[in-house]
Design a protein around this motif. Structure first.
Motif, PDB file in Angstrom:
ATOM      1  N   THR A 112       0.795  -1.202   0.000  1.00 32.51           N
ATOM      2  CA  THR A 112       0.000   0.000   0.000  1.00 32.51           C
ATOM      3  C   THR A 112       0.835   1.263   0.000  1.00 32.51           C
ATOM      4  OG1 THR A 112      -0.112   0.018   2.415  1.00 32.51           O
ATOM      5  CG2 THR A 112      -1.834  -1.165   1.264  1.00 32.51           C
ATOM      6  N   GLY A 113       2.134   1.186   0.077  1.00 34.45           N
ATOM      7  CA  GLY A 113       2.949   2.395   0.088  1.00 34.45           C
ATOM      8  C   GLY A 113       4.415   2.062   0.107  1.00 34.45           C
ATOM      9  N   PRO A 114       5.258   3.069   0.248  1.00 38.46           N
ATOM     10  CA  PRO A 114       6.689   2.842   0.157  1.00 38.46           C
ATOM     11  C   PRO A 114       7.250   1.961   1.240  1.00 38.46           C
ATOM     12  CG  PRO A 114       6.160   5.161   0.621  1.00 38.46           C
ATOM     13  CD  PRO A 114       4.897   4.462   0.366  1.00 38.46           C
ATOM     14  N   GLY A 121       1.641   1.871  -6.621  1.00 32.76           N
ATOM     15  CA  GLY A 121       1.149   3.119  -7.197  1.00 32.76           C
ATOM     16  C   GLY A 121      -0.364   3.125  -7.315  1.00 32.76           C
ATOM     17  N   ASP A 122      -0.861   3.860  -8.311  1.00 30.76           N
ATOM     18  CA  ASP A 122      -2.302   4.029  -8.499  1.00 30.76           C
ATOM     19  C   ASP A 122      -2.838   2.887  -9.348  1.00 30.76           C
ATOM     20  OD1 ASP A 122      -4.854   4.989  -8.603  1.00 30.76           O
ATOM     21  OD2 ASP A 122      -4.438   6.555 -10.086  1.00 30.76           O
ATOM     22  N   VAL A 123      -3.314   1.837  -8.702  1.00 32.26           N
ATOM     23  CA  VAL A 123      -3.792   0.646  -9.402  1.00 32.26           C
ATOM     24  C   VAL A 123      -5.127   0.207  -8.807  1.00 32.26           C
ATOM     25  CG1 VAL A 123      -1.484  -0.182  -9.997  1.00 32.26           C
ATOM     26  CG2 VAL A 123      -2.517  -0.862  -7.817  1.00 32.26           C
ATOM     27  N   ARG A 124      -5.748  -0.756  -9.446  1.00 31.18           N
ATOM     28  CA  ARG A 124      -6.983  -1.335  -8.923  1.00 31.18           C
ATOM     29  C   ARG A 124      -6.725  -1.961  -7.552  1.00 31.18           C
ATOM     30  NH1 ARG A 124     -11.442  -2.530 -12.075  1.00 31.18           N
ATOM     31  NH2 ARG A 124     -11.299  -1.975 -14.278  1.00 31.18           N
ATOM     32  N   GLN A 125      -7.774  -1.968  -6.736  1.00 37.30           N
ATOM     33  CA  GLN A 125      -7.658  -2.570  -5.413  1.00 37.30           C
ATOM     34  C   GLN A 125      -7.296  -4.046  -5.501  1.00 37.30           C
ATOM     35  OE1 GLN A 125      -7.682  -0.955  -2.570  1.00 37.30           O
ATOM     36  NE2 GLN A 125      -7.260  -2.832  -1.431  1.00 37.30           N
ATOM     37  N   GLU A 126      -7.752  -4.727  -6.572  1.00 37.95           N
ATOM     38  CA  GLU A 126      -7.435  -6.142  -6.721  1.00 37.95           C
ATOM     39  C   GLU A 126      -5.929  -6.382  -6.784  1.00 37.95           C
ATOM     40  OE1 GLU A 126     -11.263  -5.781  -9.292  1.00 37.95           O
ATOM     41  OE2 GLU A 126      -9.680  -4.465  -8.537  1.00 37.95           O
ATOM     42  N   CYS A 127      -5.185  -5.414  -7.340  1.00 38.66           N
ATOM     43  CA  CYS A 127      -3.731  -5.565  -7.426  1.00 38.66           C
ATOM     44  C   CYS A 127      -3.107  -5.621  -6.043  1.00 38.66           C
ATOM     45  CB  CYS A 127      -3.124  -4.413  -8.212  1.00 38.66           C
ATOM     46  SG  CYS A 127      -3.654  -4.304  -9.926  1.00 38.66           S
ATOM     47  N   ARG A 128      -3.604  -4.803  -5.139  1.00 41.56           N
ATOM     48  CA  ARG A 128      -3.037  -4.768  -3.786  1.00 41.56           C
ATOM     49  C   ARG A 128      -3.284  -6.091  -3.062  1.00 41.56           C
ATOM     50  NH1 ARG A 128      -1.456   0.275  -3.386  1.00 41.56           N
ATOM     51  NH2 ARG A 128      -2.557   1.903  -4.544  1.00 41.56           N
ATOM     52  N   GLY A 129      -4.509  -6.589  -3.174  1.00 42.80           N
ATOM     53  CA  GLY A 129      -4.788  -7.875  -2.544  1.00 42.80           C
ATOM     54  C   GLY A 129      -3.966  -8.994  -3.150  1.00 42.80           C
ATOM     55  N   GLU A 161      -5.030  -4.725 -16.330  1.00 44.02           N
ATOM     56  CA  GLU A 161      -5.195  -3.849 -15.170  1.00 44.02           C
ATOM     57  C   GLU A 161      -5.017  -4.543 -13.825  1.00 44.02           C
ATOM     58  OE1 GLU A 161      -8.641  -1.361 -15.375  1.00 44.02           O
ATOM     59  OE2 GLU A 161      -8.496  -1.103 -17.554  1.00 44.02           O
ATOM     60  N   VAL A 162      -4.906  -5.862 -13.817  1.00 40.57           N
ATOM     61  CA  VAL A 162      -4.702  -6.584 -12.555  1.00 40.57           C
ATOM     62  C   VAL A 162      -3.405  -7.395 -12.601  1.00 40.57           C
ATOM     63  CG1 VAL A 162      -5.640  -8.265 -10.920  1.00 40.57           C
ATOM     64  CG2 VAL A 162      -7.188  -6.689 -12.105  1.00 40.57           C
ATOM     65  N   MET A 163      -3.289  -8.276 -13.580  1.00 40.56           N
ATOM     66  CA  MET A 163      -2.131  -9.168 -13.617  1.00 40.56           C
ATOM     67  C   MET A 163      -0.837  -8.420 -13.940  1.00 40.56           C
ATOM     68  SD  MET A 163      -3.783 -12.421 -15.651  1.00 40.56           S
ATOM     69  CE  MET A 163      -5.402 -13.081 -15.213  1.00 40.56           C
ATOM     70  N   VAL A 164      -0.851  -7.605 -15.007  1.00 43.55           N
ATOM     71  CA  VAL A 164       0.379  -6.941 -15.440  1.00 43.55           C
ATOM     72  C   VAL A 164       0.922  -5.965 -14.387  1.00 43.55           C
ATOM     73  CG1 VAL A 164       1.329  -5.302 -17.120  1.00 43.55           C
ATOM     74  CG2 VAL A 164      -0.001  -7.259 -17.902  1.00 43.55           C
ATOM     75  N   LEU A 167       2.516  -8.063 -11.621  1.00 44.43           N
ATOM     76  CA  LEU A 167       3.743  -8.698 -12.092  1.00 44.43           C
ATOM     77  C   LEU A 167       4.877  -7.684 -12.215  1.00 44.43           C
ATOM     78  CD1 LEU A 167       2.203 -11.009 -14.829  1.00 44.43           C
ATOM     79  CD2 LEU A 167       3.516 -11.823 -12.876  1.00 44.43           C
ATOM     80  N   HIS A 168       4.573  -6.493 -12.721  1.00 42.31           N
ATOM     81  CA  HIS A 168       5.601  -5.467 -12.846  1.00 42.31           C
ATOM     82  C   HIS A 168       6.127  -5.043 -11.481  1.00 42.31           C
ATOM     83  CE1 HIS A 168       4.438  -4.006 -17.163  1.00 42.31           C
ATOM     84  NE2 HIS A 168       4.985  -5.206 -17.150  1.00 42.31           N
ATOM     85  N   ALA A 169       5.216  -4.898 -10.503  1.00 40.57           N
ATOM     86  CA  ALA A 169       5.646  -4.489  -9.160  1.00 40.57           C
ATOM     87  C   ALA A 169       6.566  -5.532  -8.549  1.00 40.57           C
ATOM     88  CB  ALA A 169       4.417  -4.265  -8.268  1.00 40.57           C
ATOM     89  N   VAL A 170       6.226  -6.801  -8.715  1.00 40.03           N
ATOM     90  CA  VAL A 170       7.074  -7.875  -8.191  1.00 40.03           C
ATOM     91  C   VAL A 170       8.422  -7.871  -8.904  1.00 40.03           C
ATOM     92  CG1 VAL A 170       7.331 -10.375  -7.990  1.00 40.03           C
ATOM     93  CG2 VAL A 170       5.142  -9.314  -7.456  1.00 40.03           C
TER      94      VAL A 170
END
Length: 338
Positions: A112-114, A121-129, A161-164, A167-170
């Motif tokens: 959820t943050g640094p 960043g600014d992504v769908r909530q599903e990405c955070r979960g 909007e969810v998978m990519v 994956l990029h964050a990881v």
């Protein structure tokens, strides 16, 4: 199966006769907020005593702000590598500290943050979960969230909007942390691939005078197949026959496959500039098949950031999965070039 929890996610009051003031979030609502499954919440309650302080009539769970804060602490600590049992003890100790939860210092949950291991960043909530579950190596929840994303948004949106973004964050975290979280990337990639395969229909047969199948291949030395798997799934949903050749296909094999298959299009994926070769792309585009006097050539479509900035005259470079599907669908209806 006997269910004692209300997982609907509706934040309604408990039935008449329940404990006074027994309002709060349902298990389903808390699960969506944290990016875990209701089953995981019940497991944490059984194993570690991390459960709701209030239960209405019929043992319906109601999670108070203090309960949710305790769960957030547990999620954050496990995402940082703390064993679940130890993280649960720390979460309960934090909740038992004097003062209301809002008066105590709280670190944001993972993703959820640094301060979390994954900066999304600014992504769908599903990405955070999804990121939290992947960092915990919680394979069942990763599987559930990916399946839910595809069912709710469709393949194209779920991919873009969810998978990519996840994956990029990881991948960014792995590259910048000295090979930490490589196990997270591997687990997430495996389950993304599984979700994409689940969306892919069996290969459609091909034969006759109509347009040939779409051939999908990574260029020599390229191992990233997930984008091609997403494209393969999308094309199968459109009823377009495909032939997936996968990772690191040698140049000679690409040429041989074009001559044998007579594809309407060839998609060449390159993740890195070091593997993207325009001479190879032009060679594939010039490869012919068919009888003398009626030779045909495939349309070459380039995919991946490796091709960025290269002058690809005579080839197409759609920027998104949605655009790639549109281009290939149009090309399939018109057939390969003569």
């Amino acid at each position: 199966m006997d269910r004692t929890d209300d997982d609907s996610g509706a934040d309604h009051r408990p039935p008449a006769g329940g404990p006074r003031g027994a309002s709060g979030l349902t298990t389903g609502a808390v699960a969506r907020r944290l990016g875990v499954s209701p089953t995981t919440l019940r497991s944490w309650d059984r194993r570690y005593g991390i459960g709701p302080a209030v239960r209405g009539e019929g043992r319906h769970r109601r999670w108070s702000p203090r309960d949710v804060a305790m769960l957030e602490t547990l999620c954050r600590l496990t995402a940082e590598g703390v064993p679940p049992a130890e993280a649960a003890r720390a979460a309960k100790e934090s909740a038992a500290a004097p003062g209301p939860p809002s008066s105590r210092r709280r670190t944001p949950a993972a993703g959820t943050g640094p301060s979390g291991p994954l900066a999304l960043g600014d992504v769908r909530q599903e990405c955070r979960g999804l990121a939290r579950a992947a960092v915990r190596l919680d394979a069942p929840v990763v599987e559930e969230l990916l399946t839910a994303a595809v069912e709710e948004h469709g393949l194209t949106v779920a991919w873009q909007e969810v998978m990519v973004p996840t994956l990029h964050a990881v991948g960014r975290t792995w590259e910048s942390s000295g090979d930490r979280y490589v196990e997270v990337e591997h687990l997430l990639s495996w389950h993304v691939s599984t979700a994409l395969r689940r969306c892919t229909r069996p290969p459609a047969p091909y034969g006759g005078p109509g347009p040939g199948p779409v051939m999908l291949a990574c260029v020599p030395g390229e191992q990233h197949t997930l984008p091609l798997e997403a494209l393969n799934a999308g094309l199968s949903g459109l009823g377009i026959p495909t032939r997936m050749l996968g990772a690191a296909v040698p140049a000679e094999a690409l040429t041989a496959a074009v001559r044998r298959l007579g594809p309407s299009a060839v998609v060449l994926w390159a993740q890195a500039r070091s593997s993207a070769s325009l001479p190879l792309a032009r060679h594939v585009a010039g490869t012919q098949w068919g009888v003398r006097g009626a030779r045909r050539r495939p349309q070459v479509v380039l995919g991946g950031p490796g091709w960025a900035g290269q002058p690809g005259h005579g080839v197409l470079r759609p920027p998104t999965l949605q655009e790639a599907l549109r281009v290939l669908r149009h090309g399939h209806t018109t057939g390969a070039t003569g």
